[in-house]
Design a protein around this motif. Sequence first.
Motif, PDB file in Angstrom:
ATOM      1  N   SER A 151       0.818  -1.125   0.111  1.00 45.41           N
ATOM      2  CA  SER A 151       0.125  -0.140  -0.019  1.00 45.41           C
ATOM      3  C   SER A 151       0.951   1.306  -0.172  1.00 45.41           C
ATOM      4  O   SER A 151       0.618   2.405  -0.667  1.00 45.41           O
ATOM      5  N   SER A 152       2.011   1.283   0.842  1.00 45.98           N
ATOM      6  CA  SER A 152       2.880   2.357   0.618  1.00 45.98           C
ATOM      7  C   SER A 152       3.565   2.731  -0.590  1.00 45.98           C
ATOM      8  O   SER A 152       3.513   3.897  -0.922  1.00 45.98           O
ATOM      9  N   SER A 153       4.013   1.720  -1.243  1.00 43.84           N
ATOM     10  CA  SER A 153       4.474   1.634  -2.452  1.00 43.84           C
ATOM     11  C   SER A 153       3.443   2.159  -3.522  1.00 43.84           C
ATOM     12  O   SER A 153       3.983   3.141  -4.387  1.00 43.84           O
ATOM     13  N   ALA A 154       2.273   1.727  -3.464  1.00 41.30           N
ATOM     14  CA  ALA A 154       1.294   2.082  -4.533  1.00 41.30           C
ATOM     15  C   ALA A 154       0.797   3.711  -4.155  1.00 41.30           C
ATOM     16  O   ALA A 154       0.751   4.262  -5.087  1.00 41.30           O
ATOM     17  N   TRP A 155       0.671   3.999  -2.745  1.00 35.20           N
ATOM     18  CA  TRP A 155       0.281   5.383  -2.600  1.00 35.20           C
ATOM     19  C   TRP A 155       1.390   6.303  -2.956  1.00 35.20           C
ATOM     20  O   TRP A 155       1.335   7.348  -3.460  1.00 35.20           O
ATOM     21  N   ALA A 156       2.507   5.958  -2.715  1.00 38.42           N
ATOM     22  CA  ALA A 156       4.050   6.785  -3.393  1.00 38.42           C
ATOM     23  C   ALA A 156       3.993   7.122  -4.676  1.00 38.42           C
ATOM     24  O   ALA A 156       4.161   8.230  -5.214  1.00 38.42           O
ATOM     25  N   LYS A 157       3.561   6.116  -5.521  1.00 40.22           N
ATOM     26  CA  LYS A 157       3.549   6.101  -7.140  1.00 40.22           C
ATOM     27  C   LYS A 157       2.379   7.098  -7.312  1.00 40.22           C
ATOM     28  O   LYS A 157       2.461   8.061  -8.191  1.00 40.22           O
ATOM     29  N   ALA A 158       1.273   6.891  -6.858  1.00 40.00           N
ATOM     30  CA  ALA A 158       0.031   7.596  -6.771  1.00 40.00           C
ATOM     31  C   ALA A 158       0.163   9.210  -6.527  1.00 40.00           C
ATOM     32  O   ALA A 158      -0.295  10.184  -7.146  1.00 40.00           O
ATOM     33  N   LEU A 159       0.775   9.341  -5.619  1.00 42.20           N
ATOM     34  CA  LEU A 159       1.218  10.777  -5.243  1.00 42.20           C
ATOM     35  C   LEU A 159       1.922  11.436  -6.192  1.00 42.20           C
ATOM     36  O   LEU A 159       1.725  12.804  -6.422  1.00 42.20           O
ATOM     37  N   SER A 160       2.870  10.897  -6.489  1.00 41.13           N
ATOM     38  CA  SER A 160       3.795  11.488  -7.752  1.00 41.13           C
ATOM     39  C   SER A 160       2.680  11.994  -8.910  1.00 41.13           C
ATOM     40  O   SER A 160       3.104  12.913  -9.408  1.00 41.13           O
ATOM     41  N   GLU A 161       1.901  10.969  -9.242  1.00 42.29           N
ATOM     42  CA  GLU A 161       0.868  11.296 -10.343  1.00 42.29           C
ATOM     43  C   GLU A 161       0.055  12.425 -10.070  1.00 42.29           C
ATOM     44  O   GLU A 161      -0.367  13.062 -10.872  1.00 42.29           O
ATOM     45  N   VAL A 162      -0.457  12.553  -8.826  1.00 47.51           N
ATOM     46  CA  VAL A 162      -1.272  13.464  -8.318  1.00 47.51           C
ATOM     47  C   VAL A 162      -0.531  14.907  -8.521  1.00 47.51           C
ATOM     48  O   VAL A 162      -1.155  15.939  -8.929  1.00 47.51           O
ATOM     49  N   LYS A 163       0.604  14.988  -8.019  1.00 49.99           N
ATOM     50  CA  LYS A 163       1.486  16.074  -8.005  1.00 49.99           C
ATOM     51  C   LYS A 163       1.685  16.519  -9.410  1.00 49.99           C
ATOM     52  O   LYS A 163       1.619  17.837  -9.995  1.00 49.99           O
ATOM     53  N   LEU A 164       1.860  15.728 -10.424  1.00 53.38           N
ATOM     54  CA  LEU A 164       1.877  16.097 -11.786  1.00 53.38           C
ATOM     55  C   LEU A 164       0.710  16.282 -12.329  1.00 53.38           C
ATOM     56  O   LEU A 164       0.625  17.315 -13.189  1.00 53.38           O
ATOM     57  N   ALA A 165      -0.616  15.746 -12.138  1.00 54.71           N
ATOM     58  CA  ALA A 165      -1.853  16.325 -12.547  1.00 54.71           C
ATOM     59  C   ALA A 165      -2.226  17.556 -12.052  1.00 54.71           C
ATOM     60  O   ALA A 165      -3.038  18.381 -12.690  1.00 54.71           O
ATOM     61  N   THR A 166      -1.701  18.047 -10.647  1.00 55.54           N
ATOM     62  CA  THR A 166      -2.123  19.236 -10.282  1.00 55.54           C
ATOM     63  C   THR A 166      -1.109  20.301 -10.449  1.00 55.54           C
ATOM     64  O   THR A 166      -1.432  21.403  -9.736  1.00 55.54           O
ATOM     65  N   GLU A 167      -0.158  20.111 -11.226  1.00 54.64           N
ATOM     66  CA  GLU A 167       0.932  21.077 -11.606  1.00 54.64           C
ATOM     67  C   GLU A 167       0.320  22.272 -12.277  1.00 54.64           C
ATOM     68  O   GLU A 167      -0.445  22.062 -13.226  1.00 54.64           O
ATOM     69  N   PRO A 168       0.446  23.707 -11.760  1.00 54.27           N
ATOM     70  CA  PRO A 168       0.019  24.701 -12.248  1.00 54.27           C
ATOM     71  C   PRO A 168      -0.022  24.914 -13.838  1.00 54.27           C
ATOM     72  O   PRO A 168      -1.013  25.106 -14.644  1.00 54.27           O
ATOM     73  N   ASP A 169       1.316  24.647 -14.251  1.00 50.41           N
ATOM     74  CA  ASP A 169       1.712  24.540 -15.710  1.00 50.41           C
ATOM     75  C   ASP A 169       0.894  23.333 -16.415  1.00 50.41           C
ATOM     76  O   ASP A 169       0.562  23.531 -17.727  1.00 50.41           O
ATOM     77  N   GLU A 170       0.512  22.241 -15.955  1.00 49.57           N
ATOM     78  CA  GLU A 170      -0.157  21.092 -16.472  1.00 49.57           C
ATOM     79  C   GLU A 170      -1.832  21.819 -16.726  1.00 49.57           C
ATOM     80  O   GLU A 170      -2.568  21.279 -17.612  1.00 49.57           O
ATOM     81  N   VAL A 171      -2.082  22.457 -15.633  1.00 49.20           N
ATOM     82  CA  VAL A 171      -3.615  22.766 -15.559  1.00 49.20           C
ATOM     83  C   VAL A 171      -3.871  23.676 -16.611  1.00 49.20           C
ATOM     84  O   VAL A 171      -5.004  23.638 -17.039  1.00 49.20           O
ATOM     85  N   GLN A 172      -3.023  24.682 -16.924  1.00 51.88           N
ATOM     86  CA  GLN A 172      -3.228  25.571 -17.831  1.00 51.88           C
ATOM     87  C   GLN A 172      -3.356  25.064 -19.230  1.00 51.88           C
ATOM     88  O   GLN A 172      -4.194  25.730 -20.050  1.00 51.88           O
TER      89      GLN A 172
END
Length: 283
Positions: A151-172
């Motif tokens: 679960s920790s490994s899965a959540w660590a990977k998902a967190l990196s993808e959440v950070k990328l998806a909510t990056e202001p440059d990506e949202v623009q």
Amino acid sequence: MDTADQLASVGTFQVLKLPLGFIRVLEWLFAIFAFATCGGYSGQLRVSVDCMEKASSNLSIAIDFAYPFRLYQVSFEAPACEAMRRERVFLLGDYSSSAEFFVTIAVFAFLYSLMATVVYIFFQTKYRENNKGPLIDFVVTVVFSFMWLVSSSAWAKALSEVKLATEPDEVQLLISACKLQTNKCGSVHGARWSGLNTSVAFGFLNFVLWAGNIWFVFKETGWHKGGSKFAGGASEKQAGTFNQQPYNQGSFEQSESYSSQGTLGQVSEYSQVGGPTSYSNQM
């Protein structure tokens, strides 16, 4: 002295000073930190859209998101830079499965650690009866150790993808007005990730605690005690074989003495026979 004997000899709450009870308390505490930092998270980022027509511009668009991070359900209004028209924009991605899996493991680990601690304190005799309690405790500890790692490994990977998806440059890139060179888009500020980074750290720390506790729980089981008895029986057998060696040495010495006496007797007899022969030759 085994931990089971220590549990029987100490007081009720003194069990918490032993490694088995103390680590369970740490597991209970760190499980709270794990699901609280992840399940209670909410973040916000802000972007700006500066249209060629200044009246349509919005220089501070707030975008809020939170656990369980179903970003495709998160929306915000952005100016289309066309006659005051606005459009609704949705974020991309769904990371709820990894986040909910992590929080679920943390909640169940919290409940089991609390229950195990109560059993250690108030039901020591029942826990050691027929060896069922230690065996169940051992199996559950191994399972939770594995689940914490997954679960920790899965959540660590998902967190990196959440950070990328909510990056202001990506949202623009999701805003139609930002695709036109006549308009200017920028980021006001991004989300803060310290809480979620801490949740990942607590996840792996929980794995270390549960994996380290496997040995202390294993010492309570009949498997460990049976192995100790087998080793003790083998040592006693070797000691018994070694104690028989003086008898064998004595028998060997007796045989040597007997053979020596026989040899000396033969030499004496030979000398007696040879004596008269030598005397007759001299005559």
